[in-house]
Design an enzyme around this catalytic site. Structure first.
Site, PDB file in Angstrom:
ATOM      1  N   CYS A 181       0.814  -1.216   0.000  1.00 60.80           N
ATOM      2  CA  CYS A 181       0.000   0.000   0.000  1.00 60.80           C
ATOM      3  C   CYS A 181       0.851   1.272   0.000  1.00 60.80           C
ATOM      4  CB  CYS A 181      -0.955   0.022   1.189  1.00 60.80           C
ATOM      5  SG  CYS A 181      -2.438  -0.956   0.905  1.00 60.80           S
TER       6      CYS A 181
ATOM      7  N   THR B 165     -16.802  10.840  -0.529  1.00 63.72           N
ATOM      8  CA  THR B 165     -16.527  10.885   0.909  1.00 63.72           C
ATOM      9  C   THR B 165     -15.282  10.111   1.322  1.00 63.72           C
ATOM     10  OG1 THR B 165     -18.116   9.066   1.130  1.00 63.72           O
ATOM     11  CG2 THR B 165     -18.901  11.282   1.666  1.00 63.72           C
TER      12      THR B 165
ATOM     13  N   ASP C 238     -14.484   7.081   1.174  1.00 60.40           N
ATOM     14  CA  ASP C 238     -14.779   5.861   1.926  1.00 60.40           C
ATOM     15  C   ASP C 238     -14.018   4.679   1.333  1.00 60.40           C
ATOM     16  OD1 ASP C 238     -16.103   4.198   3.883  1.00 60.40           O
ATOM     17  OD2 ASP C 238     -17.654   5.733   3.935  1.00 60.40           O
TER      18      ASP C 238
END
Ligand code: CO
Ligand code: CO
Ligand code: CO
Length: 359
Positions: free
Chosen positions: A19, A52, A54
């Site tokens: 990541c 948003t 998310d």
């Protein structure tokens, strides 16, 4: 690309691992600022879109049924191909769990270079397949591209009842924050890449990165929680900030209660900090406040980019004990209460770290 012992070192074939290979925080916002992007707010079935920050998108297809869609792929974070495949799939599935959902189907994304034995790729795919199967989902297929830098990941579709979606935005003052895995995978991976530790010393990190967030998500759904996300590339601070900003609250985290992988603090002291850790700090530090005496080591730790990290759950205080019990019963890795949610204070700070007394 073979070493003398005839074993491929996958991590030597890329510049960034896991990541930490994410396009830096802020970069995407700059791109989007140049576009005329608008969420389809006019579509009543859109439950969670890209607006948003998310973990995944959610779209209602029936009154009691919503699809969750997400995609995640990255460069090798370990040398062993099977383990890399397993971690990449675990990480991708995690975004469905972070939304409170159940994975249904998966599609592989394969950027494979020529010049490696087919067995290597077979093992990567097997690792991914086994994790998707463990999650109870089905691999339907995938797509390959020839690429000098190997990448692998999965696009996952899951489902959730539209009323049971867990978003970033539901945290409420009075909530308690629970983290379900220890942090430090970015530091550990950097140490491994720089030959400061060997793969045996990565054992805790590898176990953590390849543990599904399934049990944690199911526990959260059973108890009923206010907000949930998974801690990945933007580190504890980045993902906590997303929750705090979306919920319009302040978050207080007790560093003494934060579970950290073994050896991580010592490695940070030896300057074993991934590039992504510096990027995260540059971007998120303006919203972070360190209260009292906090060591430089811990300051670096909270920006460490995680691969396949745990769930960060915001739960009403009166349910916190029941949730920890449920998480422990389901044998999640190391679930711990790490902080609390407060009303949003004046100013631009969203997260406060302090060294409280460990209980
Ligand atoms: Co996520
Ligand atoms: Co993701
Ligand atoms: Co979520």
């Amino acid at each position: 690309m073979k070493e003398e012992n005839n074993k491929v070192r996958l991590t030597t074939m890329s510049t960034k691992a896991g990541c930490a290979a994410k396009f830096g925080p802020g970069n995407l916002a700059k791109v989007m600022a140049h576009m005329n992007l608008q969420e389809r707010k006019d579509d009543p079935n859109l439950i969670v879109g890209f607006g948003t920050c998310d973990d995944a998108g959610v779209y209602k297809i029936a009154p009691d049924y919503a699809l969750i869609q997400t995609v995640d792929f990255f460069t090798p974070i370990v040398d062993d191909p099977y383990t890399f495949g397993a971690i990449a799939a675990t990480n991708a599935l995690s975004d469905v769990y972070a939304m409170g959902g159940t994975p249904l189907t998966a599609l592989n994304i394969c950027c494979f270079s020529t010049g490696l034995e087919p067995e290597v790729y077979a093992e990567i795919l097997q690792g991914g397949l086994d994790k998707v199967t463990e999650a109870g989902a089905v691999v339907l297929g995938g797509h390959t591209v020839t690429d000098n830098e190997i990448k692998f990941g999965v696009s996952v579709t899951g489902y959730v009842h539209p009323d049971k979606v867990l978003t970033n935005g539901g945290a409420k003052p009075g909530d308690v924050l629970i983290l379900t895995k220890p942090i430090g995978t970015g530091v550990i991976s950097t140490a491994f890449k720089n030959n400061i530790i060997d793969e045996a010393q990565m054992a805790e990190s590898i176990t953590s990165m390849s543990t599904l967030n399934k049990a944690a998500s199911e526990a959260a759904q059973k108890i009923g929680v206010n907000a949930c996300t998974d801690v990945t590339g933007f580190g504890l601070s980045g993902h906590s900030y997303e929750v705090a900003a979306a919920s319009n609250v302040n978050i207080r985290i007790n560093l003494s209660e934060l579970p950290v992988m073994e050896g991580v603090l010592e490695l940070i002291e030896k300057d074993c900090i991934p590039g992504g850790g510096y990027n995260n700090r540059n971007h998120y530090e303006k919203w972070v406040e360190f209260e009292g005496d906090v060591s430089e080591t811990k300051k670096s730790l909270v920006f460490d980019p995680q691969t396949s990290g745990g769930l960060l759950i915001s739960v009403p205080k009166e349910k916190a004990e029941a949730l920890v019990e449920e998480l422990t019963k389901r044998k999640t890795l190391r679930s711990q209460i790490i902080g609390e949610v407060l009303p949003k204070a004046e100013g631009d700070k969203y997260i406060t770290y302090y060294e409280g007394k460990a209980e």
